[in-house]
Design a protein around this motif. Structure first.
Motif, PDB file in Angstrom:
ATOM      1  N   ALA A 133       0.846  -1.174  -0.137  1.00  0.00           N
ATOM      2  CA  ALA A 133       0.021  -0.142  -0.123  1.00  0.00           C
ATOM      3  C   ALA A 133       0.918   1.186  -0.089  1.00  0.00           C
ATOM      4  CB  ALA A 133      -0.754  -0.035   1.147  1.00  0.00           C
ATOM      5  N   ASP A 134       0.244   2.294  -0.234  1.00  0.00           N
ATOM      6  CA  ASP A 134       1.155   3.518  -0.385  1.00  0.00           C
ATOM      7  C   ASP A 134       0.777   4.290   0.994  1.00  0.00           C
ATOM      8  OD1 ASP A 134      -1.165   5.076  -0.873  1.00  0.00           O
ATOM      9  OD2 ASP A 134      -0.829   5.287  -2.913  1.00  0.00           O
ATOM     10  N   GLN A 135       1.610   5.447   1.069  1.00  0.00           N
ATOM     11  CA  GLN A 135       1.425   6.149   2.479  1.00  0.00           C
ATOM     12  C   GLN A 135       0.221   6.700   2.533  1.00  0.00           C
ATOM     13  OE1 GLN A 135       4.587   8.925   1.824  1.00  0.00           O
ATOM     14  NE2 GLN A 135       6.101   7.666   2.802  1.00  0.00           N
ATOM     15  N   ASN A 136      -0.609   7.115   1.306  1.00  0.00           N
ATOM     16  CA  ASN A 136      -1.901   7.693   1.490  1.00  0.00           C
ATOM     17  C   ASN A 136      -2.792   6.892   1.964  1.00  0.00           C
ATOM     18  OD1 ASN A 136      -1.298  10.410   0.563  1.00  0.00           O
ATOM     19  ND2 ASN A 136      -1.202   9.858  -1.696  1.00  0.00           N
ATOM     20  N   ASP A 137      -2.735   5.851   1.308  1.00  0.00           N
ATOM     21  CA  ASP A 137      -3.905   4.741   1.663  1.00  0.00           C
ATOM     22  C   ASP A 137      -3.756   4.302   3.153  1.00  0.00           C
ATOM     23  OD1 ASP A 137      -4.669   4.297  -0.900  1.00  0.00           O
ATOM     24  OD2 ASP A 137      -3.431   2.778  -1.550  1.00  0.00           O
ATOM     25  N   VAL A 138      -2.465   4.094   3.554  1.00  0.00           N
ATOM     26  CA  VAL A 138      -2.322   3.607   4.751  1.00  0.00           C
ATOM     27  C   VAL A 138      -2.769   4.830   6.017  1.00  0.00           C
ATOM     28  CG1 VAL A 138      -0.346   2.966   6.746  1.00  0.00           C
ATOM     29  CG2 VAL A 138      -0.265   2.351   4.359  1.00  0.00           C
ATOM     30  N   ALA A 139      -2.518   5.933   5.402  1.00  0.00           N
ATOM     31  CA  ALA A 139      -2.817   7.153   6.509  1.00  0.00           C
ATOM     32  C   ALA A 139      -4.244   7.332   6.735  1.00  0.00           C
ATOM     33  CB  ALA A 139      -2.102   8.525   5.945  1.00  0.00           C
ATOM     34  N   ARG A 140      -4.888   7.074   5.453  1.00  0.00           N
ATOM     35  CA  ARG A 140      -6.376   7.078   5.403  1.00  0.00           C
ATOM     36  C   ARG A 140      -6.890   5.804   6.476  1.00  0.00           C
ATOM     37  NH1 ARG A 140      -9.137   4.032   2.762  1.00  0.00           N
ATOM     38  NH2 ARG A 140      -7.812   3.866   1.076  1.00  0.00           N
ATOM     39  N   ALA A 141      -6.569   4.842   5.994  1.00  0.00           N
ATOM     40  CA  ALA A 141      -7.091   3.687   6.871  1.00  0.00           C
ATOM     41  C   ALA A 141      -6.702   3.459   8.445  1.00  0.00           C
ATOM     42  CB  ALA A 141      -6.695   2.178   6.173  1.00  0.00           C
ATOM     43  N   PHE A 142      -5.704   4.151   8.747  1.00  0.00           N
ATOM     44  CA  PHE A 142      -5.346   3.991  10.210  1.00  0.00           C
ATOM     45  C   PHE A 142      -5.656   5.392  10.833  1.00  0.00           C
ATOM     46  CE2 PHE A 142      -2.851   0.538   8.571  1.00  0.00           C
ATOM     47  CZ  PHE A 142      -2.660  -0.450   9.790  1.00  0.00           C
ATOM     48  N   GLU A 143      -6.175   6.318   9.920  1.00  0.00           N
ATOM     49  CA  GLU A 143      -6.610   7.613  10.496  1.00  0.00           C
ATOM     50  C   GLU A 143      -5.460   8.437  11.225  1.00  0.00           C
ATOM     51  OE1 GLU A 143     -10.036   6.682  13.168  1.00  0.00           O
ATOM     52  OE2 GLU A 143     -11.190   6.357  11.327  1.00  0.00           O
ATOM     53  N   VAL A 144      -4.385   8.702  10.315  1.00  0.00           N
ATOM     54  CA  VAL A 144      -3.411   9.671  10.673  1.00  0.00           C
ATOM     55  C   VAL A 144      -3.085  10.160   9.457  1.00  0.00           C
ATOM     56  CG1 VAL A 144      -2.269   8.003  12.413  1.00  0.00           C
ATOM     57  CG2 VAL A 144      -1.621   7.759  10.192  1.00  0.00           C
ATOM     58  N   SER A 145      -2.052  11.066   9.420  1.00  0.00           N
ATOM     59  CA  SER A 145      -1.506  12.083   8.249  1.00  0.00           C
ATOM     60  C   SER A 145      -0.643  11.087   7.630  1.00  0.00           C
ATOM     61  CB  SER A 145      -1.260  13.462   8.574  1.00  0.00           C
ATOM     62  OG  SER A 145      -0.063  13.291   9.299  1.00  0.00           O
ATOM     63  N   THR A 146      -0.368  11.295   6.412  1.00  0.00           N
ATOM     64  CA  THR A 146       0.629  11.127   5.628  1.00  0.00           C
ATOM     65  C   THR A 146       1.979  11.516   6.203  1.00  0.00           C
ATOM     66  OG1 THR A 146       0.632  12.762   4.080  1.00  0.00           O
ATOM     67  CG2 THR A 146      -0.597  10.849   3.322  1.00  0.00           C
ATOM     68  N   ARG A 147       2.277  12.675   6.780  1.00  0.00           N
ATOM     69  CA  ARG A 147       3.348  13.047   7.339  1.00  0.00           C
ATOM     70  C   ARG A 147       3.606  12.106   8.516  1.00  0.00           C
ATOM     71  NH1 ARG A 147       4.039  19.236   9.738  1.00  0.00           N
ATOM     72  NH2 ARG A 147       6.101  18.742  10.532  1.00  0.00           N
ATOM     73  N   THR A 148       2.672  11.644   9.203  1.00  0.00           N
ATOM     74  CA  THR A 148       2.800  10.762  10.594  1.00  0.00           C
ATOM     75  C   THR A 148       3.339   9.480   9.813  1.00  0.00           C
ATOM     76  OG1 THR A 148       0.902  11.672  11.837  1.00  0.00           O
ATOM     77  CG2 THR A 148       1.529   9.380  12.197  1.00  0.00           C
ATOM     78  N   VAL A 149       2.509   8.882   8.852  1.00  0.00           N
ATOM     79  CA  VAL A 149       3.244   7.638   8.187  1.00  0.00           C
ATOM     80  C   VAL A 149       4.749   7.804   7.875  1.00  0.00           C
ATOM     81  CG1 VAL A 149       3.056   6.041   6.368  1.00  0.00           C
ATOM     82  CG2 VAL A 149       0.994   7.150   7.288  1.00  0.00           C
ATOM     83  N   ARG A 150       5.101   8.987   7.371  1.00  0.00           N
ATOM     84  CA  ARG A 150       6.717   9.359   6.934  1.00  0.00           C
ATOM     85  C   ARG A 150       7.374   9.344   8.056  1.00  0.00           C
ATOM     86  NH1 ARG A 150       4.150  12.589   2.927  1.00  0.00           N
ATOM     87  NH2 ARG A 150       4.521  14.314   4.181  1.00  0.00           N
TER      88      ARG A 150
END
Length: 106
Positions: free
Chosen positions: A72-89
């Motif tokens: 999955a990409d960062q955007n998909d993960v961020a949306r599913a886990f309810e965090v920002s893409t910045r948090t994922v990075r």
């Protein structure tokens, strides 16, 4: 060969059936299943991670794994886990720099 007359009747196993209501679609092949306080990450029908909702380290590791393995990409993960893409990075950088220990801090 056993006599069919003497065989015990096969009993039904009470297996829980979960509804699709407990599923958060990450993308076309990844799903985050929500089962009360537990979370299960499924990729192409295979469980790749599971964690308690209150375990931030395992939750972070699940996010990193999805992105690092290309599921999955960062955007998909961020949306599913309810965090920002910045948090994922940020979580990815912590894991790269410090391993699992870096995921344990807030």
């Amino acid at each position: 060969m056993a006599d069919p007359e003497n065989r015990a009747e096969q009993r039904e196993l009470p297996l829980p059936v979960s509804s699709a209501a407990g599923a958060i679609v990450i993308n076309s092949r990844c799903v985050l299943r929500v089962e009360q306080e537990l979370r299960v990450v499924v990729v192409a029908g295979v469980v790749v991670a599971h964690f308690a909702d209150d375990d931030p380290m395992e939750r972070a590791y699940a996010m990193v794994s999805l992105v690092d393995r290309g599921w999955a990409d960062q955007n998909d993960v961020a949306r599913a886990f309810e965090v920002s893409t910045r948090t994922v990075r940020r979580i990815q950088r912590r894991y790269e720099d410090e391993g699992m220990g870096g995921l344990g801090r807030g």
